[in-house]
Design a protein around this motif. Structure first.
Motif, PDB file in Angstrom:
ATOM      1  N   ILE A   1       0.833  -1.295  -0.018  1.00 50.15           N
ATOM      2  CA  ILE A   1       0.074  -0.416  -0.268  1.00 50.15           C
ATOM      3  C   ILE A   1       0.940   1.206  -0.562  1.00 50.15           C
ATOM      4  N   THR A   2       1.903   1.367   1.417  1.00 47.56           N
ATOM      5  CA  THR A   2       2.956   2.190   0.631  1.00 47.56           C
ATOM      6  C   THR A   2       3.596   2.591  -0.407  1.00 47.56           C
ATOM      7  N   HIS A   3       3.780   1.541  -1.252  1.00 45.19           N
ATOM      8  CA  HIS A   3       4.507   1.561  -2.450  1.00 45.19           C
ATOM      9  C   HIS A   3       3.882   2.247  -3.935  1.00 45.19           C
ATOM     10  N   GLN A   4       2.568   1.499  -3.444  1.00 45.75           N
ATOM     11  CA  GLN A   4       0.778   1.569  -4.451  1.00 45.75           C
ATOM     12  C   GLN A   4       0.652   3.518  -3.949  1.00 45.75           C
ATOM     13  N   SER A   5       0.586   3.812  -2.727  1.00 42.40           N
ATOM     14  CA  SER A   5       0.399   5.241  -2.927  1.00 42.40           C
ATOM     15  C   SER A   5       1.452   6.090  -3.194  1.00 42.40           C
ATOM     16  N   ARG A   6       2.512   5.664  -2.909  1.00 42.77           N
ATOM     17  CA  ARG A   6       4.008   6.469  -3.505  1.00 42.77           C
ATOM     18  C   ARG A   6       3.631   7.439  -5.207  1.00 42.77           C
ATOM     19  N   ALA A   7       3.468   5.522  -6.103  1.00 41.17           N
ATOM     20  CA  ALA A   7       3.043   5.332  -7.198  1.00 41.17           C
ATOM     21  C   ALA A   7       2.064   6.618  -8.144  1.00 41.17           C
ATOM     22  N   VAL A   8       1.387   6.678  -6.824  1.00 43.54           N
ATOM     23  CA  VAL A   8      -0.214   7.492  -7.105  1.00 43.54           C
ATOM     24  C   VAL A   8       0.304   9.285  -7.031  1.00 43.54           C
ATOM     25  N   GLU A   9       1.199   9.681  -6.126  1.00 43.96           N
ATOM     26  CA  GLU A   9       1.659  10.244  -5.680  1.00 43.96           C
ATOM     27  C   GLU A   9       2.979  11.144  -6.823  1.00 43.96           C
ATOM     28  N   LEU A  10       3.693  10.067  -7.219  1.00 41.16           N
ATOM     29  CA  LEU A  10       4.436  10.666  -8.405  1.00 41.16           C
ATOM     30  C   LEU A  10       3.556  10.641  -9.611  1.00 41.16           C
ATOM     31  N   SER A  11       2.538   9.657 -10.150  1.00 41.10           N
ATOM     32  CA  SER A  11       2.254   9.899 -11.281  1.00 41.10           C
ATOM     33  C   SER A  11       1.063  11.390 -11.356  1.00 41.10           C
ATOM     34  N   PRO A  12       1.162  12.140 -11.936  1.00 39.62           N
ATOM     35  CA  PRO A  12       0.640  13.163 -11.735  1.00 39.62           C
ATOM     36  C   PRO A  12      -0.613  13.369 -12.452  1.00 39.62           C
ATOM     37  N   ASP A  13      -1.540  14.498 -12.547  1.00 34.67           N
ATOM     38  CA  ASP A  13      -2.846  14.382 -12.701  1.00 34.67           C
ATOM     39  C   ASP A  13      -2.909  14.699 -14.634  1.00 34.67           C
ATOM     40  N   GLY A  14      -4.149  13.763 -14.811  1.00 35.40           N
ATOM     41  CA  GLY A  14      -4.309  13.952 -16.471  1.00 35.40           C
ATOM     42  C   GLY A  14      -2.832  12.726 -17.092  1.00 35.40           C
ATOM     43  N   HIS A  15      -1.904  12.213 -16.422  1.00 35.92           N
ATOM     44  CA  HIS A  15      -1.047  11.048 -16.665  1.00 35.92           C
ATOM     45  C   HIS A  15      -1.941   9.432 -16.949  1.00 35.92           C
ATOM     46  N   PRO A  16      -1.043   9.344 -17.999  1.00 33.39           N
ATOM     47  CA  PRO A  16      -2.534   8.383 -18.975  1.00 33.39           C
ATOM     48  C   PRO A  16      -2.226   6.928 -17.730  1.00 33.39           C
ATOM     49  N   ASP A  17      -1.351   6.927 -16.867  1.00 35.56           N
ATOM     50  CA  ASP A  17      -1.159   5.976 -16.303  1.00 35.56           C
ATOM     51  C   ASP A  17      -1.535   6.103 -14.931  1.00 35.56           C
ATOM     52  N   LYS A  18      -2.309   7.453 -15.402  1.00 27.42           N
ATOM     53  CA  LYS A  18      -2.830   7.508 -13.480  1.00 27.42           C
ATOM     54  C   LYS A  18      -4.184   6.840 -12.908  1.00 27.42           C
ATOM     55  N   PRO A  19      -5.148   6.322 -14.083  1.00 32.29           N
ATOM     56  CA  PRO A  19      -6.112   5.406 -13.836  1.00 32.29           C
ATOM     57  C   PRO A  19      -5.508   4.333 -13.875  1.00 32.29           C
ATOM     58  N   ALA A  20      -4.368   3.983 -13.763  1.00 32.28           N
ATOM     59  CA  ALA A  20      -4.075   2.214 -13.574  1.00 32.28           C
ATOM     60  C   ALA A  20      -3.362   2.281 -12.152  1.00 32.28           C
ATOM     61  N   GLN A  21      -2.903   3.206 -11.487  1.00 32.65           N
ATOM     62  CA  GLN A  21      -1.871   3.408 -10.612  1.00 32.65           C
ATOM     63  C   GLN A  21      -3.389   3.620  -9.236  1.00 32.65           C
ATOM     64  N   LEU A  22      -4.557   4.430  -9.530  1.00 33.86           N
ATOM     65  CA  LEU A  22      -5.675   4.484  -8.705  1.00 33.86           C
ATOM     66  C   LEU A  22      -6.665   3.282  -8.662  1.00 33.86           C
ATOM     67  N   ASN A  23      -6.990   2.315  -9.638  1.00 34.25           N
ATOM     68  CA  ASN A  23      -7.154   0.851  -9.642  1.00 34.25           C
ATOM     69  C   ASN A  23      -6.328   0.096  -8.692  1.00 34.25           C
ATOM     70  N   ASN A  24      -4.956   0.079  -8.974  1.00 36.95           N
ATOM     71  CA  ASN A  24      -4.107  -0.441  -7.730  1.00 36.95           C
ATOM     72  C   ASN A  24      -4.125  -1.215  -6.939  1.00 36.95           C
ATOM     73  N   LEU A  25      -4.483   0.923  -5.941  1.00 39.95           N
ATOM     74  CA  LEU A  25      -3.592   1.021  -4.594  1.00 39.95           C
ATOM     75  C   LEU A  25      -5.727   1.162  -4.594  1.00 39.95           C
ATOM     76  N   GLY A  26      -6.853   0.768  -4.819  1.00 40.32           N
ATOM     77  CA  GLY A  26      -7.508   0.169  -4.895  1.00 40.32           C
ATOM     78  C   GLY A  26      -8.593  -1.174  -4.480  1.00 40.32           C
ATOM     79  N   ALA A  27      -7.144  -1.248  -5.469  1.00 43.87           N
ATOM     80  CA  ALA A  27      -7.168  -3.192  -5.088  1.00 43.87           C
ATOM     81  C   ALA A  27      -6.627  -3.176  -3.954  1.00 43.87           C
TER      82      ALA A  27
END
Length: 1048
Positions: A330-356
């Motif tokens: 969860i710590t790593h995934q939260s950090r991945a979300v933080e490092l992915s700026p809004d509008g970045h194409p990978d942002k939805p995937a990072q949010l989905n995986n944090l939810g998982a």
């Protein structure tokens, strides 16, 4: 509950962006714009090497000034514009600013327009423009962007002649775009073309070329995509081999090293998800952690590396139940979300995986806040994802699963209704041939099934659930486990709600169950090592599915079919190991080449069954100097070939049933010494099936027995055994801490507790069965022989000792016990009884006996067992030709060698059932542990009798009741026809008494000649022990009950 998909895109190698602006300058006379271009090049190289975003900003500033300083008619102008466009595209990948991407596209179009069609740089302009359009497709999902990028790269490939230095780059980039096109459209042609192009790029690139590792990686990615869509394991194996080679070719310190490590780890993670081999997951974590460690926070790949590491840690947490791994994930995934700026194409995937991962924590802790946050992240991911995006079905599936969890917890029907909507849309958006379609269909069917069982049921829930389950179970390219689960659920709907159907089902209940059984060999796959097969969740799913299918067959009156199905689902791993040793005489005679190849592959798989030692360092993980073409096939590769060989052989005339499960007529051969009783324990009903020598199957309903009652008796017994430390005589590194806890568990004294346990078994199970068996066995002067083959909790219970025992031994009240009316044996499978008892010695001649005694093994120094010395002396005095291996002579190698030259073996030593890894259950010898895993690699066709006078040699694993993961079954399956073992720890003082009577009777049988009957010898020994005073009297149940006989 199904785990959600964690989707993290693998970044392809980007196109080279050479231009005139990067040509070698004339140091004597440099125009300003060229000086700026040199500064830009230096800054860009610094960014590529260190991930320094400020260096990228510096490169962009220099290129803007250079573009302004170059005249419109300057031949370098187009190159400068192109370089600026590429740099802006790279900055977009870092910070996600859409304006950068739009400007990059505009500049790419301008550079392309300024470059004549016959220019030697034309292919570069086309490629650079495509490289800007490609990420906009990833951001906004516009199909026209992807189509234009593919068209531009196609033209670039056409313009570059064969032999040109840029040809592999253009082929690679076109291949990457077509692979993405496949993910978007599902076009198999796109994917095949992608693999072809990547393959050509690899072939055209010298081994020492700096781009070779990236091309290998991208080819591996294409194979992995094809596996994910079509489910062909050969593609996944190829992907892993290619990426391993990519790692080998990339030197430490190379800027692409983290990318390549991450990709290699992700492929191993994918194989773990498919096959469940824990070693793959451990290797993946090492590789992915290294990728994260080597990457600075400003690098555009860092969020992806964190995402993939988090997914692997989550997977390990699910297997080991280690909450630390999940928290780290969860710590790593939260950090991945933080490092992915809004509008970045990978942002939805990072949010989905944090939810998982938050949903996983909810499943462990029950904290509703985690579930609510997970749902919120899923919703945000969906909001940011265009409808046509290939990951949209996954986000919908995950949200649907989360809403179902909340419905189960809170009971709000609106959550269930929304879950059904999301699940339905997920299936609609998933291509027909997608390998994960069955998973989404099964989930959707379960949603309808859940509503059907609730007060909110709709009239069409039953047919809609069955329709989803039916498509899932018949989906040819999906994971076999998902198909098996769907098949079982289809049967459940029919069983519970067939009265609601207005039309006949497309498959009957028994047809669905037959389909379930047919999937078992594909679910428990030979490609995994034995430890991996035993520790995966698949065996638990198979056990429940088989018991359910057998129950359906019994209910329908198909008793023979029920027996066949129960046999197919028992000791699956053992059966696979033994199948590899199947004689091939007929095949060798008619098709010798196929027989030779099958023998070779079977032998290789058997050797691989014990697995490889764990790898713990990156150096060990990555060390490989062999080219992938020369590398020996892995166990997975051999398993794939084995499956193909079996299919080929079954197409031959006369071999249609080659290595198919045994039929009822064949299984009847198990009854040579008496009836075999198979007991099915299911939540809906419990039944015994009595198999007779003629092949008849007699059903015996057990109305007083239930799954809950059986589980209760097992818990009652094991609580008693733990309290009295009868599950922990050998206390050391093979035992769980739980087994060390003493204390009272009830106000009853142990004899009273055991008396109740044995009475319940008699009244609920054994007596109803024996009432029927007594009518099937002709009168005889000797007691009839009955072999027990139970399922579920009954596997761990002493059916052979069931009865009504008077509390006072001096009372005149008669006892009613199984031991008074029959001799009992056990068997893990019916097939184990089909082996002929070979006459290994002439009548009247003593068999050769190996006697192993370990009164004070250095590995159990605090637990001496001096009685083994007395016991060994007794055995030696009663048998003829024997070889003693006492104390230091009793090494692992000496014992194994002795077993190959002696028909009988007597092991008087410590033994222990390993709860954490049952394949490490072991005999404790002088120099080490002779484990079950080691035994499984041996085959002793001339072995006859094994007496395991050690603790817990027939205990088994509570989670794997039907798999017979214990030492007694191990000895039976490596060749011994008859095995004496113990269900729990035995007394060091009682064992010699038992063995004295046992070997006295066996010696008499040998002298008389004919077929030996160890079960009768053990029965007589226990009778004598029960009658004795002091040690092991009738009420001293815990001391005489554990002795059991397995086999013939």
């Amino acid at each position: 509950m199904s785990a959600p998909d964690n989707v993290g895109p693998h970044s392809p190698a980007s196109a080279d962006s050479s231009s005139a602006g990067h040509s070698e300058p004339d140091v004597n006379d440099l125009p300003l714009y060229k000086e700026l271009c040199i500064l830009a090049q230096q800054a860009y190289e610094q960014y590529e090497t260190r991930g320094d975003l400020e260096a990228l900003e510096s490169a962009i500033r220099s290129l803007r000034l250079a573009m302004e300083g170059a005249e419109d008619d300057n031949p370098d102008k187009a190159g400068i514009i192109a370089d600026l466009g590429v740099s802006l595209s790279v900055r977009f990948e870092c910070i996600g600013e859409l304006q950068d991407l739009e400007e990059s596209i505009s500049l790419g179009q301008l550079a392309n327009a300024l470059t004549p069609e016959d220019s030697p740089d034309k292919h570069l302009r086309l490629s650079n423009l495509a490289s800007s359009l490609f990420p906009r497709f990833g951001r906004e999902g516009r199909a026209e962007d992807l189509e234009e990028a593919i068209a531009l790269w196609t033209r670039a490939v056409e313009l570059v002649p064969n032999g040109h230095v840029d040809k592999p780059t253009m082929l690679n980039n076109l291949g990457t775009s077509l692979c993405t096109g496949f993910e978007h459209s599902g076009s198999a042609n796109d994917l095949e073309k992608s693999i072809e192009l990547h393959t050509r790029a690899v072939e055209l690139t010298p081994e020492d070329h700096p781009n070779k590792p990236m091309w290998l990686m991208n080819l591996g990615n294409s194979h992995e995509r094809r596996f994910e869509r079509l489910g062909n394991l050969e593609d996944l194996e190829r992907a892993i081999a290619l990426k391993r080679r990519s790692v080998d070719l990339t030197p430490d310190g190379h800027p692409n090293k983290p990318t390549i490590l991450n990709n290699a780890g992700s492929s191993l993670q994918t194989r773990f998800a498919r096959l469940g081999d824990f070693a793959d997951l451990e290797r993946a974590i090492v590789l992915q952690a290294r990728a994260v460690e080597l990457t600075s926070d400003g690098h555009p790949g860092k969020p992806m590396w964190l995402n993939n590491l988090a997914s692997s840690l989550e997977g390990r947490s699910e297997r080991t139940r280690d909450t630390k791994d999940l928290e780290e994930a969860i710590t790593h995934q939260s950090r991945a979300v933080e490092l992915s700026p809004d509008g970045h194409p990978d942002k939805p995937a990072q949010l989905n995986n944090l939810g998982a991962k938050l949903r996983s924590r909810f499943e462990q802790s029950g904290n509703l806040d985690d579930l609510n946050q997970a749902s919120a992240h899923y919703i945000t991911a969906l909001t940011l994802t265009p409808e046509e995006h290939p990951d949209k079905p996954t986000w919908l599936y995950n949200l649907s699963s989360s809403l179902l969890d909340r419905f189960k917890r809170v009971g709000d029907v609106l959550d269930l209704e929304e879950a059904i909507k999301c699940g339905t849309r997920s299936v609609e958006l998933t291509p027909e041939n997608h390998a994960k379609r069955a998973k989404k269909l099964r989930s959707l069917g379960f949603l309808f099934f859940t509503r059907l069982r609730s007060p909110h049921a709709h009239a069409n829930d039953a047919p809609r659930a069955m329709e989803a389950f039916l498509e899932a179970m018949q989906h040819p390219t999906s994971h076999p486990l998902e198909r098996l689960r769907a098949s079982s659920l289809y049967a459940d709907v029919l069983t519970e709600f067939s009265h609601l159907l207005t039309t006949p089902p497309r498959l009957s209940l028994l047809e669905a169950c037959k389909h379930t059984i047919s999937l078992i060999p594909r679910v428990i796959w030979l490609g995994n090592n034995v430890r991996g097969r035993y520790t995966s969740e698949e065996l638990l799913v198979v056990r429940e599915a088989v018991n359910g299918a057998a129950t359906a067959a019994i209910t329908a009156g198909e008793y023979g079919l029920a027996l066949e199905w129960l046999e197919t689902g028992r000791a699956v791993v053992w059966s696979q190991v033994l199948q590899l040793r199947t004689p091939l005489d007929d095949l060798q005679r008619l098709h010798p080449q196929l027989a030779d190849r099958l023998h070779h592959v079977s032998h290789a798989l058997e050797l691989a069954a014990s697995g490889s030692p764990p790898v713990s360092t990156e150096t060990q993980l990555l060390s490989s100097s062999h080219d992938i073409q020369l590398e020996a096939p892995s166990s997975h590769g051999y398993a794939l070939e084995y499956d193909k060989l079996i299919s080929t052989i079954r197409e031959l005339e006369g071999f249609e049933d080659f290595m198919q499960p045994k039929t009822l007529s064949q299984l009847a051969g198990a009854c040579t010494s008496g009836p075999v009783v198979v007991i099915n324990v299911h939540e809906s009903r419990c039944d015994a099936l009595v198999l007779c020598r003629a092949g008849d199957v007699i059903p015996v309903p057990l109305p007083e027995l239930s799954l809950v009652r059986a589980m209760g008796i097992q818990k009652y017994l094991w609580d008693l055994l733990r309290a009295k430390r009868f599950l922990s005589r050998c206390r050391g590194d093979l035992q769980d801490e739980d087994d060390e806890r003493g204390g009272r568990v009830t106000e009853m004294e142990p004899p009273d507790m055991m008396r109740k346990i044995l009475a319940d078994l008699w009244n609920w199970v054994v007596k109803p069965i024996m009432d029927i068996v007594s009518t099937l066995v002709p009168p005889s002067a000797t007691l009839p022989h009955v072999t027990w083959c139970p399922t579920g909790p009954l596997v761990f219970l002493p059916l052979h000792a069931a009865g009504i025992y008077p509390k006072n031994e001096c009372t005149s009240a008669p006892s009613q016990t199984i031991m008074d009316i029959a001799v009992s044996s056990y068997t893990p499978t019916l097939e184990a009884l089909l082996k002929p008892r070979t006459q290994v010695t002439p009548a009247g001649q003593d068999p050769r006996v190996l006697i192993v005694s370990q009164p004070a093994s250095p590995l159990a120094i605090n637990n001496p067992i001096p009685g083994t010395t007395t016991e060994a002396a007794i055995v030696m005095s009663l048998v003829g030709e024997s070889k003693p291996l006492y104390d230091a002579d009793g090494t692992i190698q000496a014992v194994l060698e002795g077993m190959t030259t002696h028909e009988w073996v007597h092991l008087a030593c410590h033994g222990a059932q390993n709860r954490k890894d049952p394949t490490n259950s072991a005999f404790i010898l002088h120099d080490g542990h002779l484990t079950l895993a080691e035994l499984m690699s041996h085959h002793l066709p001339n072995a006859d009798l094994a007496v395991l006078s050690a603790c817990q040699t027939a205990t088994g694993d509570e989670k794997l009741s039907e798999e017979a993961v214990h030492l007694a079954a191990g000895m039976l399956n490596i060749g011994y026809k008859s095995v004496v073992g113990t269900m729990w720890s035995i007394s060091d003082y009682v064992a010699p008494d038992v063995m004295k009577v046992f070997y006295t009777v066996m010696a008499e049988q040998v002298k008389a000649g004919g077929e030996l009957q160890p079960a009768y010898a053990l029965h007589e020994a226990i009778k004598v022990l029960r009658r004795s005073s002091g040690r092991g009297g009738m009420n001293d149940f815990l001391r005489w009950v554990p002795f059991v006989h397995f086999g013939l």
